[in-house]
Design a protein around this motif. Structure first.
Motif, PDB file in Angstrom:
ATOM      1  N   ALA A  16       0.835  -1.205   0.000  1.00  0.00           N
ATOM      2  CA  ALA A  16       0.000   0.000   0.000  1.00  0.00           C
ATOM      3  C   ALA A  16       0.871   1.257   0.000  1.00  0.00           C
ATOM      4  O   ALA A  16       0.633   2.185  -0.782  1.00  0.00           O
ATOM      5  N   LEU A  17       1.899   1.267   0.841  1.00  0.00           N
ATOM      6  CA  LEU A  17       2.787   2.429   0.902  1.00  0.00           C
ATOM      7  C   LEU A  17       3.387   2.724  -0.455  1.00  0.00           C
ATOM      8  O   LEU A  17       3.392   3.860  -0.928  1.00  0.00           O
ATOM      9  N   LEU A  18       3.912   1.682  -1.051  1.00  0.00           N
ATOM     10  CA  LEU A  18       4.565   1.876  -2.337  1.00  0.00           C
ATOM     11  C   LEU A  18       3.579   2.375  -3.372  1.00  0.00           C
ATOM     12  O   LEU A  18       3.887   3.268  -4.158  1.00  0.00           O
ATOM     13  N   VAL A  19       2.394   1.800  -3.385  1.00  0.00           N
ATOM     14  CA  VAL A  19       1.412   2.191  -4.392  1.00  0.00           C
ATOM     15  C   VAL A  19       1.056   3.665  -4.234  1.00  0.00           C
ATOM     16  O   VAL A  19       0.985   4.402  -5.225  1.00  0.00           O
ATOM     17  N   VAL A  20       0.878   4.091  -3.002  1.00  0.00           N
ATOM     18  CA  VAL A  20       0.585   5.514  -2.795  1.00  0.00           C
ATOM     19  C   VAL A  20       1.735   6.348  -3.340  1.00  0.00           C
ATOM     20  O   VAL A  20       1.540   7.268  -4.142  1.00  0.00           O
ATOM     21  N   GLY A  21       2.942   5.999  -2.911  1.00  0.00           N
ATOM     22  CA  GLY A  21       4.097   6.776  -3.342  1.00  0.00           C
ATOM     23  C   GLY A  21       4.200   6.839  -4.850  1.00  0.00           C
ATOM     24  O   GLY A  21       4.313   7.909  -5.444  1.00  0.00           O
ATOM     25  N   ALA A  22       4.129   5.667  -5.489  1.00  0.00           N
ATOM     26  CA  ALA A  22       4.343   5.620  -6.928  1.00  0.00           C
ATOM     27  C   ALA A  22       3.232   6.334  -7.680  1.00  0.00           C
ATOM     28  O   ALA A  22       3.489   7.105  -8.613  1.00  0.00           O
ATOM     29  N   THR A  23       1.993   6.105  -7.279  1.00  0.00           N
ATOM     30  CA  THR A  23       0.890   6.702  -8.030  1.00  0.00           C
ATOM     31  C   THR A  23       0.895   8.216  -7.880  1.00  0.00           C
ATOM     32  O   THR A  23       0.761   8.942  -8.866  1.00  0.00           O
ATOM     33  N   VAL A  24       1.066   8.667  -6.649  1.00  0.00           N
ATOM     34  CA  VAL A  24       1.105  10.115  -6.450  1.00  0.00           C
ATOM     35  C   VAL A  24       2.269  10.708  -7.232  1.00  0.00           C
ATOM     36  O   VAL A  24       2.140  11.728  -7.905  1.00  0.00           O
ATOM     37  N   LEU A  25       3.395  10.008  -7.174  1.00  0.00           N
ATOM     38  CA  LEU A  25       4.565  10.504  -7.888  1.00  0.00           C
ATOM     39  C   LEU A  25       4.293  10.652  -9.369  1.00  0.00           C
ATOM     40  O   LEU A  25       4.574  11.686  -9.984  1.00  0.00           O
ATOM     41  N   MET A  26       3.716   9.621  -9.976  1.00  0.00           N
ATOM     42  CA  MET A  26       3.461   9.657 -11.420  1.00  0.00           C
ATOM     43  C   MET A  26       2.603  10.855 -11.777  1.00  0.00           C
ATOM     44  O   MET A  26       2.901  11.611 -12.709  1.00  0.00           O
ATOM     45  N   LEU A  27       1.499  11.003 -11.039  1.00  0.00           N
ATOM     46  CA  LEU A  27       0.547  12.042 -11.406  1.00  0.00           C
ATOM     47  C   LEU A  27       1.110  13.420 -11.087  1.00  0.00           C
ATOM     48  O   LEU A  27       1.046  14.344 -11.906  1.00  0.00           O
ATOM     49  N   VAL A  28       1.692  13.539  -9.908  1.00  0.00           N
ATOM     50  CA  VAL A  28       2.133  14.856  -9.486  1.00  0.00           C
ATOM     51  C   VAL A  28       3.350  15.321 -10.283  1.00  0.00           C
ATOM     52  O   VAL A  28       3.470  16.495 -10.616  1.00  0.00           O
ATOM     53  N   ALA A  29       4.211  14.364 -10.617  1.00  0.00           N
ATOM     54  CA  ALA A  29       5.398  14.759 -11.377  1.00  0.00           C
ATOM     55  C   ALA A  29       4.989  15.372 -12.708  1.00  0.00           C
ATOM     56  O   ALA A  29       5.584  16.359 -13.156  1.00  0.00           O
ATOM     57  N   ILE A  30       3.981  14.807 -13.348  1.00  0.00           N
ATOM     58  CA  ILE A  30       3.528  15.399 -14.610  1.00  0.00           C
ATOM     59  C   ILE A  30       2.902  16.756 -14.335  1.00  0.00           C
ATOM     60  O   ILE A  30       3.162  17.739 -15.032  1.00  0.00           O
TER      61      ILE A  30
END
Ligand code: NA
Ligand code: NA
Lengths: 531, 967, 163, 94, 113, 114
Positions: free
Chosen positions: B935-949
């Motif tokens: 769960a931690l990783l998924v939050v990190g990765a998903t937020v990262l993908m969207l926010v980075a763009i």
């Protein structure tokens, strides 16, 4: 007390993963610490890989050929995911660790700072490859393929720049497509056989009902295409030379192993599923592998001849090497497979070294051969026209001399000229193709001709590029940093070591060929339980 | 045993010295030369000690396994022939080293030169001493390689580079054929060991693969010894320093081919095929080389073509297939080595002292360099076959053999005539060489004032010329014993009678010799001036082997480029098309074209329900329209793909996959946001703006439509075929049976994910993490296209309108538009967190799990970003996605590794019911820790993908602000 | 003390209730978890929404809820007949401006939800300086009637709830 | 008619009605004509899908689809809000 | 279909009636989506399903599950609450965006800002 | 039912393949998305279609495997969904980067004919 020896097999996967994860917690500025971590990690991986290889070479407690099996989560095969370390997978492990160590060393000079999070991605790539070669489960293989590919996307784009991004776009699109094929193939095989474990599938192949066999074969064919895309077989591998040439040098070097993972899987599954015991499926796909492999070798050879830059030629050399092993896999001759494996090990290391050398050579100088260039510079009206007889040779700086020597050795392996390992591999292939009593098949002759032709093309191409890169070079000699020196030297030394130890290496490869030809042992080791 | 070990010295010393030499400083020429000289001298001494042993007729052997799987050993095997060649290699090597010490300029970094020369010497020695066919081929290729380095030694010179490449290309290519050839030979003989092979002559000649082996081996031998039409590389190799030419083209490189033919003569010669191929090649080369040599104006050129011619002579002798001819061949090999080496050195001396090698410029050098002149004259006389010199003896044997072969075969009648003509030409060019260089008037306008070379530079020539004379006068005493041993090692016990006497009485060969001598001199008198005026050989001058070679190589190149262009694909669409077509073809072929077994399997079809059909009408319509709209109406495509996602989510609902439905729905939402984030950076696309030719595009579209339809039909058919078959996966049964009892969960899918197949999940989240990292890395250097720079059109218009109205500030439109959404989205935040917690905790028993929880949580974050903007959120909530990713991965790995502590394999799960106060009996499972990592990783990765763009537009506007400030 | 523990009591209550509703037959364990969630999760609102907004007059809330329930059912019927009506009567849809006195964000949000949830009316744009709301009405017979309805029926109550 | 049959047929009718509704919404998504029409169509599709899941849950008496419906109810608007915001502002997150 | 037998027949009829009428409302909304000519009219239509239609089905579902589980199972109401709160967000934003786009294109029917 | 789902998978595959062969990056990413759905459904279909039998155990007693749908393909689809989501995101960013650097949204990174 923990018996670490039992868990050694999972180390090549868990260690880089843990190291990479830990590195993510460190700030970007602490690259020295990260470099240290990944260096230590790779050293440990080399150690683990060779320990496993040694075990596979000397055999288990019984002293005979066996495979070490590890059931993750303590769920025995075929229900849980199992890791299997046999002769073939440990060979791949060792090759990966060696090549990756070389690439990493090289990157320490400057490439690891050309973009963020290089070390983490690099270790994850290694983890993906290790997982892909160790796993005994078809779907888990997909997962590790994706780990490997995802990291490779990141690494291909490492360093950015138009060339890389352009190549990366195509690379990602094609691999995504291939991954979809992979899924279709795996699920179709599951739909027909109800199994995911490779040994389990192999165990059931012979008893698949006749009316289901066509579906099973379709699944295998689709899966095969997915692997052949990754192995860069003709006509599926047009992406490779451009992508590898665009990658930064240390990445390209470690990429040399990626296409071999595709080859590895083909070899693994072809021997496991379509061996002599496979009933109506015995020998399935051999002719295709043979033809695709030969076509790949020819196309790769032509590509090498047409290459204008060394890294491009090295990319095509990777194709040739893949094609060779594929074609030999198609012959299903154990001795030839052994030779092909030895050849693969040597040629992969050499290709890695060539990518590194190409990058150093390209520094500050455009060593490209222009397409308009004639094969030779002068016009041949009179070879003795010049009276410029009293010549003085040029002093070669140590760096150039070193690079030149390394280039020659790597090129010898790539061309498979004696006395280095590439030669020993090809020789074994030839001898195997010509062995046996009775009239030799046309395929054997064609294959020998094709392989000889590819050696010739490689000879012409590499001589030309080498002459252009070393002898025609004007201006300052390329600067070689000490990590780069160590990396190139190390890889070339590995080639040499493989050549010096040809006796041991060939014996190992030969026995691996035999081991692959008797899949019952593998199946027994996996399904009969394990750690 | 000491004898066997002694073998290692002549073979190993040059290599060892080469390795030492490469590390010498570049100015250490005396040291390097001394090293090289000692290496060859030591080798020679050892060979001398070995002669008695060799002379017994039994080869001296030393062997160690090399490639045991192939039965290939590394064997040094010294018999008479090998001894003779080894002595030539090392002896002439020693002389060349001495010569080179004075020839090479003091400024030249010669250690490298000597290293290459020594390595070459070692390779040559290894080749002649090889006791194994594979080993022989290996050293063969090594000689090609080192000769390449030697010829290209002056690599700043284009001629040297090209000469080296050509030599390598031709000889190494021949070597590749040779390798294949010896493998075939080894297969016939059953072993690669030379002794075994030499003992199986009959088996070889009767084998169906004899011709294959012969052609492949001869391809190696004939290219290496520069036989017509592969001779062209040899003159080009003259770009090498003269010591190299003297070495390579007298005793070594080119003699390798001859050596091989002699070595295998007992097992290959004597058949028609051998006679035709070797004989014709030899004859053609003999004449062509001699004729071309006549017309050379360069001293080295003349010697080069003369070498070709003499090699042709030896080859012809071998081709004749008679034992006596073989003896003559061996003898001439030795003789040619001595006189040709001395001539090359003499030419080098002349070049060195006068600055030119052009015979038309040289003249009357006998006055300024009398000793050199005398030496050269003697050597040239040996080459011309003048009596009392060694060349005469072997040539007499050649002529005798030519006469002896008159009866029998077809081209035989011509043989004596052609042999005489060749001898005559040889006299002609020898006379020309001597006359134009040393006689005549004083030379004018030479680059240097000619004088005698240094004492020790002349010494090697003196030695060799001395040998020519001694052997020529006293053949039986000097060369006799050695030749006898060598001949016996080739021919075995049936050595024919031959005499090395100077005088055989008046016979036909003597007459032919006389005719050749007199005719040659006479012809020179008549034609000399006219030859000087022509710059290429008459008649054959139009044939330029090198140019033909070049054309062939260009052809190769063009073919290669054609293949890469035509049979490859440089464009992405073509690559994808190839992949898809190949996959379809593979599937089609794999099915065996025999159908999918519908008849036998027995269909179990569920009647299609109205509802499900309607659902898929929706799904299909969305998909097709999305495909239709994706080019010009991207937003529509995103919307329609959302429809497809919804339909597949409902399909999962329909057929008992609640977990899938939940996850699909969540991913669907995130994907839509993701695609929209990307859409901002794509160029505007207006219909009708395509520049491609419409007809071509339409044809391509039709093809693609056909491919797509076929792919769809195939997939549908396969899916249908499997779905209608009875299933019975033992895996499913096992998992259902054990999920609760051993996995501690009722939701079997979740237990599969976090326990049975947790390793898949570990890999899957690793992929997610890697992708997050990669996206982050890529976007750190993101540079938008010019037309996407700055603010969007909408923002610009709305901000302008805000700016125009007095009662509003820039940004008011946005804040008013978002007024209501902000309130709702913000207060929804805690509830979504609650939902995530709910999904996480119940995953093991009911639909949900770490992944669903993670995605849900990331949607909560995304909603805040959408509502209030990135800057607003990040001022309040610091999310460090990389730490989340790393932490999540670490937790998952550690949860897996914890089982090691209890002696279980990685990822072994552990669960127990614990009685907690108030809460009661609660299941605690290590899988829950693993899932928390997920769960931690998924939050990190998903937020990262969207926010980075999303951050990209912020960054740009910041840059724009900076620009404005600067301006 | 309570403020520190429960910055948003209504929110906490909502979360507590939601958790219990989600987890089916209520057990002691669920109550514990619900309480923990209700205590911890609202802490994020400290950073997202520092200003707390009190809600007054529970009676007004109930009245509003009643109005909305009735209006939703009524307008559902109205719009449904409008769509399905065999002979669609002449109908004029259009925009109207409603001047609002309500300034509280939450009040406005609730009004937006109410108006949008009532078929036939749609909140389109709110202009803060003038307090003017642009509304789209599907069946616009009398503009002033609509304004009166919104201001009298909803806004006055909302002004009571969110002063 | 048993309660089970009543539920089976009655809820089946409800499902069919919802699916017809989805079909119409899809038509709007496909036809447009403008982006806002398509987004409205998608929003309707989400809503109907959620209702369909609820009905399906009753019809198959499986309480396992509640989460899917709840997620659409609670988070489904994220996608359509993003689309609408994209129309309004040209980007989703500012 | 393993529909539980615990449900009394009258309750089953009520549940079905609620579900069908809710679905009918949703369908009516979608019909509106088709028959209305302008976007600003269409945008009203789906609210039928989102409000009363949804409410009827949620109530039916709550009733159904309460009978099946033999207790007050109210969790479906949560769906209703959250949907009611979130649907307006979409519609408000969508309408606002449409107005903006029409204004930019100079549509006369839209009142100026 | 099988016919309908098979046809659905077929239509998605066809639409996806067609888009995959188009020149614009956005078309390709939409194509990959559609193919992703098709493949997920394909994997799902390999477990055969079972209505009303979710693989969530009802009680802790002995299990009747025939009463539940095959959980394995469902687990595989879950993994595949996650991976294809991640890779879609990655492809999107790569295509954005390519478009940013080259200015073109052509899949070759340059307009045809350039
Ligand atoms: Na590169
Ligand atoms: Na409304």
């Amino acid at each position: 007390m923990i018996n670490w020896q039992d868990h050694l097999i999972v180390v090549p996967i868990v260690l880089p993963l843990a190291a990479a994860a830990a590195m993510l917690l460190l700030k970007e500025q602490r690259y020295r610490l990260k470099a240290l971590i990944s260096l230590c990690c790779l050293m440990a991986l080399v150690g683990a890989a060779y320990a496993l290889l040694h075990e596979a070479a000397v055999g288990g407690p019984g002293g005979d050929d066996t495979a070490r099996v590890y059931s993750l989560g303590a769920w025995a095969a075929p229900f849980g995911v199992t890791l299997v370390a046999d002769r073939l997978s440990t060979l791949m492990l060792a090759l990966t660790a060696t090549l990756a160590a070389g690439g990493l060393l090289f990157s320490l000079a400057r490439w690891d700072r050309a973009g963020p999070r290089f070390h983490a991605l690099y270790l994850l790539l290694v983890m993906g490859v290790n997982g892909a070669v160790l796993t005994g489960d078809l779907f888990n293989l997909f997962v590790f393929f994706e780990v490997m590919l995802a990291a490779s996307y990141g690494l291909l784009l490492h360093g950015s720049g138009e060339k890389r991004v352009r190549a990366g776009l195509g690379y990602v699109a094609i691999n995504l497509t291939a991954s979809l094929f992979f899924l279709i193939g795996v699920s179709l095989i599951y739909g027909v056989t109800g199994a995911l474990n490779m040994a389990d599938i192999a165990d059931r192949v012979a008893t698949i009902p006749a009316h289901d066999r066509a579906l099973f074969h379709i699944g295998c064919a689709v899966l095969g295409v997915a692997f052949l895309v990754k192995a860069a077989a003709w006509p599926l591998g047009f992406w490779l030379p451009g992508a590898y040439a665009a990658a930064s040098a240390p990445v390209a070097a470690v990429f040399a192993i990626l296409s071999k993972v595709g080859v590895y899987v083909i070899l693994r599954l072809a021997t496991l599923l379509f061996g002599a015991d496979a009933g109506a499926s015995a020998g399935f796909g051999n002719l295709w592998l043979l033809s695709a492999g030969a076509a790949t070798v020819l196309f790769g050879a032509a590509g090498m001849l047409a290459s204008r830059r060394l890294e491009q030629a090295a990319g095509y050399a990777v194709m040739v090497s893949s094609g060779t092993v594929l074609a030999i896999a198609g012959t299903a001759r154990p001795e030839a497979v052994g030779g092909a494996l030895f050849y693969m090990a040597a040629s992969t290391l050499a290709a890695g070294a060539l990518f590194l050398i190409a990058e150093v050579l390209a520094r500050g100088e455009d060593q490209a051969v222009s397409p308009q260039d004639a094969v030779f510079d002068d016009e041949y009206d009179d070879p003795f026209a010049a009276d410029d007889v009293q010549e003085v040779g040029r002093v070669l700086p140590a760096s150039t001399a070193f690079l030149g020597g390394a280039f020659i050795l790597a090129a010898l392996v790539t061309i498979s000229l004696p006395p280095l390992a590439g030669f020993a591999g090809k020789l074994t292939i030839f001898a195997a193709l010509l062995s046996g009593s009775g009239v030799l098949s046309a395929a054997s002759w064609v294959l020998i001709a094709v392989l000889t032709l590819s050696s010739f093309a490689a000879l012409v191409a590499l001589t030309r590029l080498g002459v252009a890169g070393f002898w025609k070079r004007e201006g300052a000699p390329p600067l070689v940093h000490s990590p780069e020196f160590l990396a190139i030297g190390g890889l070339v030394l590995c080639c040499l070591w493989l050549s010096m130890g040809a006796a041991a290496g060939l014996t190992y490869a030969d026995k691996t060929g035999e081991w692959l030809a008797t899949p019952r042992d593998y199946i027994g080791a996996v399904l009969g339980g394990g750690a | 045993m000491p004898h066997a070990l002694l073998l290692l010295v002549p073979f190993g010393a040059p290599f060892a010295a080469a390795v030492l030499a490469i590390f010498l400083p570049s100015r250490a020429r005396n040291l390097a030369a001394g090293l090289a000289w000692s290496a060859s001298l030591i080798g020679l001494i050892c060979l001398a000690f070995l002669f008695p042993a060799v002379a017994t007729g039994e080869p001296v052997r030393w062997s160690t396994p090399w490639m045991p799987t192939l039965g290939v050993n590394f064997t040094l095997r010294l018999d008479g022939l090998a001894w003779l060649f080894a002595v030539l290699v090392q002896g002439i090597g020693a002389l060349v080293v001495l010569y080179a010490r004075y020839y090479m300029s003091a400024d030249d970094p010669v250690p490298r030169f000597f290293a290459f020369l020594l390595a070459f010497m070692g390779a040559m020695t290894g080749m002649v001493m090889a006791g194994d066919l594979i080993q022989l081929a290996a050293f063969w290729e090594l000689t090609s390689l080192f000769s390449f380095l030697l010829i290209g030694y002056w690599h700043h010179n284009a001629a040297a580079r090209d000469g080296a490449r050509m030599a390598l290309t031709v000889t190494a290519a021949g070597g590749l054929c040779l390798l294949a050839g010896v493998v075939v030979l080894g297969r016939i003989a059953g072993s690669f060991d030379l002794d075994v092979v030499l003992a199986s002559g009959d088996a070889i000649k009767n084998s169906p693969y004899y011709l294959t082996a012969l052609i492949l081996i001869l391809a190696g031998a004939l290219t290496k010894s520069a036989q017509f039409p592969f001779h062209f590389w040899l003159p080009r190799a003259m770009a090498a320093p003269t010591p190299v030419s003297a070495y390579l083209h007298s005793a070594t490189m080119v003699k390798a081919g001859v050596f091989l033919m002699i070595r295998l003569w007992p097992v290959l010669a004597g058949t028609d095929a051998w006679y035709v191929i070797v004989g014709s090649a030899g004859m053609a080369t003999l004449l062509f080389g001699a004729w071309s040599a006549v017309f050379q104006n360069d001293l080295k050129g003349l010697l080069a073509y003369s070498t070709i011619s003499h090699l042709g002579l030896i080859t012809l002798l071998l081709g004749l297939g008679s034992p006596l001819a073989a003896v003559a061949a061996i003898f001439h090999t030795v003789n040619h080595a001595t006189f040709k080496a001395s001539l090359f050195m003499a030419a080098g001396v002349i070049d060195h002292e006068t600055g030119t090698r052009d015979m038309r410029r040289l003249s009357g050098l006998r006055r300024s360099m009398p000793v050199t002149a005398a030496l050269a004259i003697v050597a040239a006389a040996a080459m011309a076959g003048v009596p009392l010199l060694n060349g005469f003896l072997s040539k007499e044997m050649f002529l005798a053999e030519a006469v002896a072969h008159t009866g029998g075969r077809h081209l035989n009648l011509a043989l004596p005539v052609l042999a005489t003509v060749a001898s005559l030409l040889s006299v002609l060019y020898s006379v020309r060489f001597i006359h134009q260089t040393f006689f005549g008037p004083e030379p004018v306008d030479l680059p240097k004032t000619p004088h005698e070379p240094p004492r020790w530079m002349r010494f090697p020539i003196e030695v060799l010329v001395g040998l020519c004379i001694i052997v020529g006068v006293l053949p039986a005493v000097t060369i006799g014993p050695v030749l006898a041993v060598a001949v016996r090692s080739v021919l075995g016990p049936e050595v024919p009678y031959y005499s090395l006497a100077l005088w055989h009485g008046f016979n036909l060969p003597l007459l032919m010799s006389a005719v050749a001598l007199i005719g040659g001199v006479a012809l020179y008198k008549v034609l000399g001036p006219r030859i000087n005026r022509s710059d290429r050989p008459w008649v054959v001058g139009r044939f330029n082997g090198a140019r033909a070679y070049d054309r062939v190589m260009r052809g190769f190149n063009l073919a290669a480029e054609w293949i890469v262009r035509r049979l490859g694909a440089s464009r992405q669409q073509a690559r994808l098309r190839a992949i898809i077509l190949t996959c379809m073809l593979a599937a089609l072929l794999a099915s065996g074209l025999a159908g999918l077994g519908f008849d036998e399997a027995g269909l179990t079809v569920q009647r299609p329900g109205l509802g499900f059909t309607l659902l898929w009408v929706v799904g299909g319509a969305c998909a097709v329209t999305a495909a239709w709209q994706a080019k010009y109406h991207r937003l529509a495509a995103v919307v329609l793909v959302g429809g497809v996602g919804l339909v597949s989510c409902l399909t999962f609902v329909w057929f008992s996959a609640p977990d899938l439905a939940t996850t699909q729905m969540l991913v669907e939402i995130v994907t839509t946001v993701l695609l929209l984030l990307g859409l901002r950076w794509l160029p505007k696309r207006l219909p009708g703006l395509t520049t491609v030719q419409e007809a071509k595009a339409r044809r391509r579209r039709l093809t693609d439509l056909a491919i797509a339809t076929a792919a769809g039909a195939g997939t549908a058919l396969i899916a249908f075929a499997v779905m209608t078959r009875p299933s019975g996966s033992p895996l499913a049964k096992y998992f259902l049976d054990h999920a609760y009892s051993e996995g501690g969960g009722r939701n079997v899918v979740n237990v599969l994910l976090v326990d049975f197949r947790a390793f898949d999940t570990l890999g899957e989240i690793t992929v997610l993490g890697i992708v997050g990292l990669t996206i982050w890395a890529l976007l750190r250097r993101f540079r938008p296209a010019a037309d996407s720079l700055g603010e969007t059109e909408q923002k610009r218009i709305q901000n302008d309108s805000d700016d125009r109205r007095e009662d509003r500030a820039v940004g008011d439109t946005l804040s008013e538009t978002m007024l209501i959404p902000r309130v709702v989205m913000r207060w929804l935040f805690p509830f979504i967190i609650l939902l995530a917690l709910y999904l996480f905790l119940r995953g093991h028993d009911l639909p949900g799990g770490g992944f669903a929880a993670g995605i849900t949580l990331s949607i909560a974050f995304i909603l805040q970003y959408m509502a209030s903007g990135a800057r607003w959120v990040e001022e309040r909530l610091r999310i460090r996605p990389l730490v989340w990713i790393g932490g999540g991965l670490l937790i998952a790995v550690l949860a897996g590794a914890a089982s090691w502590l209890f002696g279980y394999p990685f990822l072994t799960s552990w669960f127990r019911y614990v009685d907690l106060p108030l809460v009661g009996k609660t299941p605690l499972a290590s899988a829950l820790v693993f899932d928390a990592g997920v769960a931690l990783l998924v939050v990190g990765a998903t937020v990262l993908m969207l926010v980075a763009i999303a951050h990209q537009s912020l960054r740009k506007s910041r840059a724009a602000v900076a620009d404005e400030e600067a301006a | 003390m309570i403020k520190a523990l429960l910055p948003h009591p209504l929110l906490a209550a909502g979360l507590f209730l939601t958790w219990l509703l989600l987890n089916g037959p209520v057990s002691a364990g669920d109550v514990v978890v619900a309480a923990l969630a209700a205590l911890t999760i609202p802490q994020v609102m400290r950073v997202l929404e520092p200003d707390r907004s009190g809600v007054r007059s529970p009676l007004a809330i109930l009245r509003l809820a009643g109005y909305v329930a009735v209006d939703v059912v009524k307008s559902n019927y109205a719009v449904a007949t409008l769509i399905m009506g065999r002979k669609r009567r002449v109908r004029r849809s259009g925009f109207i401006h409603v001047p609002l006195d309500l300034r509280n964000r939450y009040g406005l949000a609730v009004l937006a939800i109410v108006l949008t949830s009532t078929p036939g009316t749609l909140w389109v744009q709110y202009d803060r300086p003038s307090g003017r709301l642009l509304l789209h009405v599907l069946d616009l017979t009398e503009e002033d009637e609509w304004i009166e309805l919104i201001k009298g029926r909803y806004e006055s109550l909302l002004l009571e709830i969110f002063p | 008619m048993s309660a089970a049959a009543v539920l089976f047929w009655g809820l089946g009718v409800a499902q069919a009605l919802l699916l017809l509704s989805m079909l119409l919404a899809t038509w709007r998504m496909m036809r447009g004509p403008r982006a806002q029409d398509r987004i409205l169509g998608l929003d309707t599709l989400y809503l109907n899908a959620m209702l369909l899941i609820l009905v399906h849950g009753m019809r198959s008496a499986g309480g396992l689809y509640f989460e899917a419906a709840l997620i659409i109810g609670m988070l489904g608007f994220t996608a359509t809000v993003a689309l609408a915001k994209f129309l309004m502002r040209g980007e989703v997150i500012e | 279909m393993n529909t539980p037998s615990e449900l009394p027949i009258w309750a089953a009829w009520i549940v079905v009636a609620l579900a069908i009428s809710g679905s009918l409302l949703a369908l009516t909304g979608s019909v509106g989506l088709i028959v209305f000519k302008r976007f600003y009219e269409r945008v009203h239509a789906p609210t039928l399903g989102a409000t009363l239609g949804m409410a009827l089905i949620v109530i039916g579902s709550t009733m159904f599950w309460s009978f099946v589980e033999g207790r007050l199972a109210l969790k479906d109401l949560l769906i209703g609450v959250f949907l009611t709160v979130t649907t307006p967000v979409t519609l408000v934003l969508l309408a606002r965006a449409a107005v903006y786009r029409d204004r930019v294109e100079g549509d006369d029917h839209i009142p100026p800002e | 039912m099988e016919v309908v789902l098979a046809l659905g998978i077929g239509v998605l595959t066809a639409a996806g393949v067609w888009l995959l062969l188009r020149p614009r990056t956005f078309q390709v990413i939409i194509g990959l998305s559609l193919l992703g759905y098709a493949v997920n459904l394909f994997i799902f279909a390999m477990g055969r279609l079972r209505a009303g039998a979710p693989p969530v155990l009802k009680d802790s007693g002995p299990v009747d495997p025939t009463a539940y749908a095959d959980p394995v393909p469902q687990a595989l689809v879950l993994t595949a969904i996650v991976i294809s989501f991640a890779l879609t995101a990655l492809f999107l960013v790569v295509l954005l980067t390519s478009r940013g650097i080259t200015g073109s949204d052509h899949i070759d990174g340059q307009e045809p004919g350039e």
